[in-house]
Design an enzyme around this catalytic site. Sequence first.
Site, PDB file in Angstrom:
ATOM      1  N   GLU A 142      26.713  12.016  22.270  1.00 52.54           N
ATOM      2  CA  GLU A 142      25.951  11.409  21.181  1.00 52.54           C
ATOM      3  C   GLU A 142      24.523  11.883  21.374  1.00 52.54           C
ATOM      4  O   GLU A 142      23.827  11.443  22.291  1.00 52.54           O
ATOM      5  CB  GLU A 142      26.046   9.883  21.253  1.00 52.54           C
ATOM      6  CG  GLU A 142      25.433   9.208  20.044  1.00 52.54           C
ATOM      7  CD  GLU A 142      25.162   7.722  20.272  1.00 52.54           C
ATOM      8  OE1 GLU A 142      25.210   7.268  21.433  1.00 52.54           O
ATOM      9  OE2 GLU A 142      24.869   7.029  19.295  1.00 52.54           O
ATOM     10  N   CYS A 148      18.358   7.553  17.911  1.00 50.18           N
ATOM     11  CA  CYS A 148      18.854   8.913  17.678  1.00 50.18           C
ATOM     12  C   CYS A 148      19.027   9.193  16.193  1.00 50.18           C
ATOM     13  O   CYS A 148      18.923  10.335  15.758  1.00 50.18           O
ATOM     14  CB  CYS A 148      20.158   9.147  18.416  1.00 50.18           C
ATOM     15  SG  CYS A 148      21.479   8.057  17.889  1.00 50.18           S
TER      16      CYS A 148
END
Lengths: 340, 316
Positions: A262, A296
Amino acid sequence: MPTVTEALTLMDYGPAPESTTIALDWLKGRSFGHFINGKFTTPDETFATNSPASGAELAQVAQGSDKDVDAAVKAAHKAAPAWAKLTGNQRARHLYALARLMQKRERLFAVLETLDNGKPIRESRDIDVPLAVRHFYHHAGWAELLADEYPDHRPLGVCGQIIPWNFPLLMLSWKIAPALAAGNTVVLKPAEQTPLTALLFAELCIEAGLPKGVVNIVTGDGRTGAALVASDVDKIAFTGSTDIGRAIRQATAGTTKALTLELGGKSPFIVFAEADLDAAVEGVVDAIWFNQGEVCCAGSRILVQESIAEIFTNRLKNRMKTLRVGDPLDKSTGHWRGCR
Amino acid sequence: MTHPRNPGMPLTTDWFDRVQINRPAAQRRAATLTTRRSVKKEHQAAWLVKAITCTDLTTLAGDDTDYRVQRLCAKARRPLADHIVTGLGLPDMPTTGAVCVYPTMVGHAKRALSNSGIPVASVATGFPAGLMPLDMRLAEIRYAVDQGADEIDIVITREHVFKANWTALYDEIAAMREASGEAHMKAILATGELDTLSNVYAASMVAMQAGSDFIKTSTGKEPVNATLPVSLTMVRALRDYGERTGMKIGFKPAGGIKTAKDAIAWQILMKEELGRDWLEPDLFRFGASSMLGDIERQLEHYVTGRYAASYRHALA
């Protein structure tokens, strides 16, 4: 403090500090080893973890060596068959126990997270910690349902998990709770900047009576992470930077290790002319300034329909004036003045 | 009022007829506003004293009498017990923003408040439904002004909003503003009955274009009264009106605001969305009655460290 009469003229929020006593008492004089096979090791080489807001040292934590990682992975392998053999209901009871203990310590987790990470107490208190607890409850439910919903799925074995510093406890929950629910055992390496809530979680694993070796936590910097990637695990789950993600992909290529990455993003925020512009402005605020922008999927690009570009920009600028920058332990602070 | 009065302007529907309000977004903003800010200790005490000075202490009941109004006015003059004022270190006894009553009670209130500087607000225009013939509603305003009312709280015809009959709504409110004369006019939108937040925004804008000095959420008699999402929509409308005209319009949430905590929630909303100016009684009022009792209780706790039983506080 001003007098009430002075405050009446000012009508500002004034200080509203969250007490750190609960966390400092927990930390007092502590030097943390790794959590391997159900107990804390005696630390060998250590490093300091500091409060980024004040610069003060919070504790010494162990720098994980190849040997430490090896011991943790061995413990996880040893615990794996018995853990995988438990019924879904039995694993669920363990996860519920962890969830309840975390819930009981919500305040301690929140203060510790803010001290170690620098994020505002409002966010650790209202978002990170409650969500982390809910992940354990949620995946306890999945542990119960697994055999019915996914009858052909089998545990992978030992999951090596490497997490970043932007949501320390929450990332831990995202990684550990589903892995345990599915019958895997784990070796988790928290970020070297923010290891403390993971170590508190390790204490709760002891208190909850989790079988030895099911959860192992090895602290340290990138070297420890690299050792974990190279170790005899069945899976690597990594959340963090794109560069390190690439390096991990290369390191695991040609092996049988499963991999989840990720990594970073640069998400667009699109505003059309017929939108409720104030709602869109609040959307931008949450998208790019939540967690001080350290997300993110933060909405770091804004695409606005030309006809409303000017008015939207002005409203966003005005809204930015009400963002509050200050001590992360103050309950009215939206942003700490620095960044990790 | 230190700000110039809103003279109104011609009805301009394109300021609002394409504005859409996203209800979930408004609810989300309203829900998180109060968790993002915290007011403690001296500051909290100060905010609560400020809330008292912004309160339109209200009685609007079928069993109102001259004595009840007198008692309310006495409370408006002395909202806090002496030992609380001393304990807070305030130089003077604070007073409420106004006393709000029915037109037939205005005379009693004026006499009871003489020399206090506390304005008397009167509801009018067939409060709370507003469904009397227009000439009677205007006559009621004139009666209340004649009795000495300093502020008039009018209600709008909800039907005009449902039918998007903005001209009718504008004309009605403009006529009421004219009938109010020197008295400041607050337009009650009865937002609990307007169904959508887009309606609330449009009605707010029409009310301001027609010359309202304040816009007010509710009569207190609707099934749903002041809520934070509705208030957010209204204050954004008055911000938008202010940006275009330079006028500062006041805001009055009313109905269902009962606790000191509620007061601070609305104050945070005003400060975050509009700024410091909208924490003062010339631009911000609470329509409330029981809230004052809770504020007094909280302030007594601040001063003494103990909560008093409710019977120790004077009736409001």
